[in-house]
Design an enzyme around this catalytic site. Structure first.
Site, PDB file in Angstrom:
ATOM      1  N   GLN A   1      -5.714  -5.765  -4.501  1.00  0.00           N
ATOM      2  CA  GLN A   1      -5.708  -4.342  -4.852  1.00  0.00           C
ATOM      3  C   GLN A   1      -4.459  -4.031  -5.686  1.00  0.00           C
ATOM      4  O   GLN A   1      -4.324  -2.953  -6.228  1.00  0.00           O
ATOM      5  CB  GLN A   1      -5.695  -3.496  -3.580  1.00  0.00           C
TER       6      GLN A   1
ATOM      7  N   HIS B   1      -8.259  -3.388  -8.861  1.00  0.00           N
ATOM      8  CA  HIS B   1      -7.747  -2.073  -9.267  1.00  0.00           C
ATOM      9  C   HIS B   1      -6.966  -2.130 -10.574  1.00  0.00           C
ATOM     10  O   HIS B   1      -6.188  -1.225 -10.896  1.00  0.00           O
ATOM     11  CB  HIS B   1      -6.883  -1.467  -8.155  1.00  0.00           C
TER      12      HIS B   1
ATOM     13  N   SER C   1      -3.241  -1.309   4.231  1.00  0.00           N
ATOM     14  CA  SER C   1      -3.392  -0.302   5.293  1.00  0.00           C
ATOM     15  C   SER C   1      -4.850   0.013   5.586  1.00  0.00           C
ATOM     16  O   SER C   1      -5.149   0.745   6.524  1.00  0.00           O
ATOM     17  CB  SER C   1      -2.689   0.992   4.854  1.00  0.00           C
TER      18      SER C   1
HETATM   19  C1  BV8 Z   1     -14.422   4.797  -5.923  1.00  0.00           C
HETATM   20  C2  BV8 Z   1      -4.407   1.489  -8.355  1.00  0.00           C
HETATM   21  C3  BV8 Z   1     -16.641   5.143  -6.718  1.00  0.00           C
HETATM   22  C4  BV8 Z   1      -3.510   2.602  -8.771  1.00  0.00           C
HETATM   23  C5  BV8 Z   1      -5.526   2.270  -6.333  1.00  0.00           C
HETATM   24  C6  BV8 Z   1     -15.374   6.433   1.410  1.00  0.00           C
HETATM   25  C7  BV8 Z   1     -14.758   7.209   2.341  1.00  0.00           C
HETATM   26  C8  BV8 Z   1     -13.684   8.055   1.956  1.00  0.00           C
HETATM   27  C9  BV8 Z   1     -13.209   8.097   0.645  1.00  0.00           C
HETATM   28  C10 BV8 Z   1     -13.826   7.320  -0.276  1.00  0.00           C
HETATM   29  C11 BV8 Z   1     -14.910   6.509   0.092  1.00  0.00           C
HETATM   30  N1  BV8 Z   1     -15.319   5.865  -1.006  1.00  0.00           N
HETATM   31  C12 BV8 Z   1     -14.541   6.244  -2.081  1.00  0.00           C
HETATM   32  C13 BV8 Z   1     -13.612   7.143  -1.646  1.00  0.00           C
HETATM   33  C14 BV8 Z   1     -12.586   7.777  -2.464  1.00  0.00           C
HETATM   34  C15 BV8 Z   1     -11.360   6.897  -2.675  1.00  0.00           C
HETATM   35  C16 BV8 Z   1     -10.686   6.626  -1.356  1.00  0.00           C
HETATM   36  O1  BV8 Z   1     -10.867   5.600  -0.739  1.00  0.00           O
HETATM   37  N2  BV8 Z   1      -9.861   7.592  -0.969  1.00  0.00           N
HETATM   38  C17 BV8 Z   1      -9.057   7.392   0.268  1.00  0.00           C
HETATM   39  C18 BV8 Z   1      -7.671   7.952   0.014  1.00  0.00           C
HETATM   40  C19 BV8 Z   1      -9.723   8.005   1.443  1.00  0.00           C
HETATM   41  N3  BV8 Z   1     -11.707   5.639  -3.331  1.00  0.00           N
HETATM   42  C20 BV8 Z   1     -11.806   5.648  -4.693  1.00  0.00           C
HETATM   43  O2  BV8 Z   1     -11.648   6.637  -5.386  1.00  0.00           O
HETATM   44  C21 BV8 Z   1     -12.147   4.312  -5.337  1.00  0.00           C
HETATM   45  N4  BV8 Z   1     -13.183   4.471  -6.297  1.00  0.00           N
HETATM   46  O3  BV8 Z   1     -14.721   4.989  -4.769  1.00  0.00           O
HETATM   47  O4  BV8 Z   1     -15.294   4.809  -7.008  1.00  0.00           O
HETATM   48  C22 BV8 Z   1     -17.417   3.963  -6.188  1.00  0.00           C
HETATM   49  C23 BV8 Z   1     -16.873   2.741  -5.863  1.00  0.00           C
HETATM   50  C24 BV8 Z   1     -17.676   1.674  -5.366  1.00  0.00           C
HETATM   51  C25 BV8 Z   1     -18.965   1.837  -5.194  1.00  0.00           C
HETATM   52  C26 BV8 Z   1     -19.475   3.082  -5.523  1.00  0.00           C
HETATM   53  C27 BV8 Z   1     -18.701   4.122  -5.999  1.00  0.00           C
HETATM   54  C28 BV8 Z   1     -10.982   3.750  -6.164  1.00  0.00           C
HETATM   55  C29 BV8 Z   1      -9.785   3.555  -5.384  1.00  0.00           C
HETATM   56  C30 BV8 Z   1      -8.726   2.796  -6.187  1.00  0.00           C
HETATM   57  C31 BV8 Z   1      -7.542   3.680  -6.503  1.00  0.00           C
HETATM   58  N5  BV8 Z   1      -6.440   2.884  -7.059  1.00  0.00           N
HETATM   59  N6  BV8 Z   1      -4.552   1.500  -6.890  1.00  0.00           N
HETATM   60  C32 BV8 Z   1      -2.053   2.284  -8.594  1.00  0.00           C
HETATM   61  O5  BV8 Z   1      -1.720   1.188  -8.102  1.00  0.00           O
HETATM   62  O6  BV8 Z   1      -1.259   3.146  -8.984  1.00  0.00           O
HETATM   63  S1  BV8 Z   1      -5.592   2.412  -4.593  1.00  0.00           S
HETATM   64  C33 BV8 Z   1      -4.060   1.841  -3.957  1.00  0.00           C
HETATM   65  O7  BV8 Z   1      -3.965   2.347  -2.641  1.00  0.00           O
HETATM   66  C34 BV8 Z   1      -3.955   0.353  -3.762  1.00  0.00           C
HETATM   67  O8  BV8 Z   1      -4.448  -0.389  -4.836  1.00  0.00           O
HETATM   68  C35 BV8 Z   1      -4.746   0.123  -2.486  1.00  0.00           C
HETATM   69  O9  BV8 Z   1      -6.096  -0.034  -2.783  1.00  0.00           O
HETATM   70  C36 BV8 Z   1      -4.595   1.426  -1.758  1.00  0.00           C
HETATM   71  C37 BV8 Z   1      -3.879   1.297  -0.478  1.00  0.00           C
HETATM   72  O10 BV8 Z   1      -2.724   0.709  -0.639  1.00  0.00           O
HETATM   73  P1  BV8 Z   1      -2.264  -0.638   0.166  1.00  0.00           P
HETATM   74  O11 BV8 Z   1      -2.251  -1.722  -0.840  1.00  0.00           O
HETATM   75  O12 BV8 Z   1      -3.029  -0.860   1.406  1.00  0.00           O
HETATM   76  O13 BV8 Z   1      -0.767  -0.182   0.494  1.00  0.00           O
HETATM   77  P2  BV8 Z   1      -0.275   0.789   1.666  1.00  0.00           P
HETATM   78  O14 BV8 Z   1       1.085   1.197   1.299  1.00  0.00           O
HETATM   79  O15 BV8 Z   1      -1.274   1.844   1.963  1.00  0.00           O
HETATM   80  O16 BV8 Z   1      -0.232  -0.181   2.939  1.00  0.00           O
HETATM   81  C38 BV8 Z   1       0.619  -1.299   2.933  1.00  0.00           C
HETATM   82  C39 BV8 Z   1       0.336  -2.058   4.229  1.00  0.00           C
HETATM   83  O17 BV8 Z   1       1.115  -3.254   4.228  1.00  0.00           O
HETATM   84  C40 BV8 Z   1       0.706  -1.265   5.480  1.00  0.00           C
HETATM   85  O18 BV8 Z   1      -0.335  -1.424   6.442  1.00  0.00           O
HETATM   86  C41 BV8 Z   1       2.007  -1.935   5.965  1.00  0.00           C
HETATM   87  O19 BV8 Z   1       2.085  -1.983   7.371  1.00  0.00           O
HETATM   88  C42 BV8 Z   1       1.839  -3.361   5.436  1.00  0.00           C
HETATM   89  N7  BV8 Z   1       3.102  -4.029   5.104  1.00  0.00           N
HETATM   90  C43 BV8 Z   1       4.213  -3.470   4.558  1.00  0.00           C
HETATM   91  N8  BV8 Z   1       5.160  -4.421   4.354  1.00  0.00           N
HETATM   92  C44 BV8 Z   1       4.599  -5.607   4.779  1.00  0.00           C
HETATM   93  C45 BV8 Z   1       3.282  -5.351   5.238  1.00  0.00           C
HETATM   94  N9  BV8 Z   1       2.473  -6.306   5.735  1.00  0.00           N
HETATM   95  C46 BV8 Z   1       2.977  -7.585   5.779  1.00  0.00           C
HETATM   96  N10 BV8 Z   1       4.232  -7.910   5.322  1.00  0.00           N
HETATM   97  C47 BV8 Z   1       5.066  -6.967   4.822  1.00  0.00           C
HETATM   98  N11 BV8 Z   1       6.284  -7.303   4.399  1.00  0.00           N
END
Ligand code: BV8
Length: 242
Positions: free
Chosen positions: A90, A108, A177
């Site tokens: 991602q 992504h 996450s």
């Molecule tokens: C779409 C690029 C139509 C940009 C990104 C169903 C239900 C609800 C909502 C939706 C749904 N379907 C679609 C949606 C809407 C939306 C969505 O999911 N909204 C959320 C907020 C609810 N999704 C979309 O809009 C997607 N598109 O649905 O299109 C479609 C698609 C398919 C089929 C039909 C129709 C597009 C989403 C993509 C957006 N772009 N990134 C940029 O980078 O600027 S998303 C971005 O956030 C990331 O790429 C990743 O995907 C996401 C989450 O981030 P993570 O990578 O998980 O990072 P985070 O900080 O959250 O977590 C880090 C984790 O690591 C933590 O758990 C932490 O504990 C852990 N960690 C930290 N340090 C360490 C560690 N683990 C191990 N070691 C460490 N050292």
């Protein structure tokens, strides 16, 4: 358990130990910016300068960081694994490929890629982009955007990902996450198709209940250990058993 086809999903957590911000941590990317201001097509139409500033800063940051032990371990697994393997990230950073990973897919998009809305060409981009960027293909100025999948946009290569998930007998999620779909739903697809599912994360993710196995810890420590286990057992000929 015998397995040979592996799908690995990675998120921002795998790049945290390289010094790249994650999204949802207290000092995360979304702390400084509202998603809807920097990571949606509407935001880009409304204020392209702010969006370019956000991605130009992250692109420049890539030059100040290096892949960590987790990226390197996955690149080794990619090089030595006899069965099917696909790393679906991602992340828009280039640390997986800089560690040597080949069987890799950026669902992504990538900071090091540009997309011309004039001629639809995609091309490598390493410098600041900004509104005055000129497309190297059609030479149009001002129609170049970061080649990043924003909220509301369809992730890349979903067919290839779905096919790999359906063939997988092992699905591993690292440093994510589980907050964003469709990536957050991959574990359920893989499990439904009979795969063993393993989460490696600092803390249980939002989808942790869907995983059969969980290892909590730093990716830089847990991933090399896990890869060592997997390759340790493999005699490079037949699918391995655990
Ligand atoms: C779409 C690029 C139509 C940009 C990104 C169903 C239900 C609800 C909502 C939706 C749904 N379907 C679609 C949606 C809407 C939306 C969505 O999911 N909204 C959320 C907020 C609810 N999704 C979309 O809009 C997607 N598109 O649905 O299109 C479609 C698609 C398919 C089929 C039909 C129709 C597009 C989403 C993509 C957006 N772009 N990134 C940029 O980078 O600027 S998303 C971005 O956030 C990331 O790429 C990743 O995907 C996401 C989450 O981030 P993570 O990578 O998980 O990072 P985070 O900080 O959250 O977590 C880090 C984790 O690591 C933590 O758990 C932490 O504990 C852990 N960690 C930290 N340090 C360490 C560690 N683990 C191990 N070691 C460490 N050292």
């Amino acid at each position: 358990m015998m397995f040979s086809n592996i799908v690995i999903l990675t998120g921002a957590g795998i790049s945290a130990e390289s010094g790249l911000q994650t999204f949802r941590a207290s000092d995360g990317l979304w702390e400084g910016h509202r998603v809807e201001d920097v990571a949606t097509p509407e935001a880009f139409a409304r204020n392209p300068a702010l969006v370019h500033q956000f991605y130009d800063a992250r692109r420049e940051r890539l030059g100040e960081v290096e892949p960590n032990a987790a990226h390197v371990a996955l690149a080794r697994l990619d090089a030595e694994w006899p069965g099917e393997l696909l790393i679906v990230t991602q992340n828009v950073d280039d640390l997986h490929e800089r560690a040597g990973a080949q069987r890799l897919l950026h669902m992504h998009g990538e900071l090091t890629s540009g997309w011309c809305l004039g001629c639809n060409a995609r091309f490598g981009w390493s410098e600041a982009m900004g509104e005055a960027a000129q497309c190297p293909a059609c030479e149009t100025v001002g129609r170049v955007r970061p080649d990043i999948v924003w909220f509301g946009e369809m992730p890349y290569q979903m067919e290839r990902i779905e096919a790999a998930l359906m063939d997988a007998d092992l699905f591993v999620s690292i440093g994510t996450s589980g907050a964003v779909y469709p990536a957050a739903g991959f574990v359920q697809t893989a499990a439904y198709c009979g795969a063993h599912t393993l989460e490696i994360n600092l803390e249980p993710s939002q989808g942790s209940m869907f995983f059969a196995e969980r290892r909590c810890g730093l990716a830089g420590e847990e991933v090399p250990k896990w890869v060592g286990e997997v390759l340790g057992y493999s005699d490079h000929s037949s699918p391995i058993s655990l």
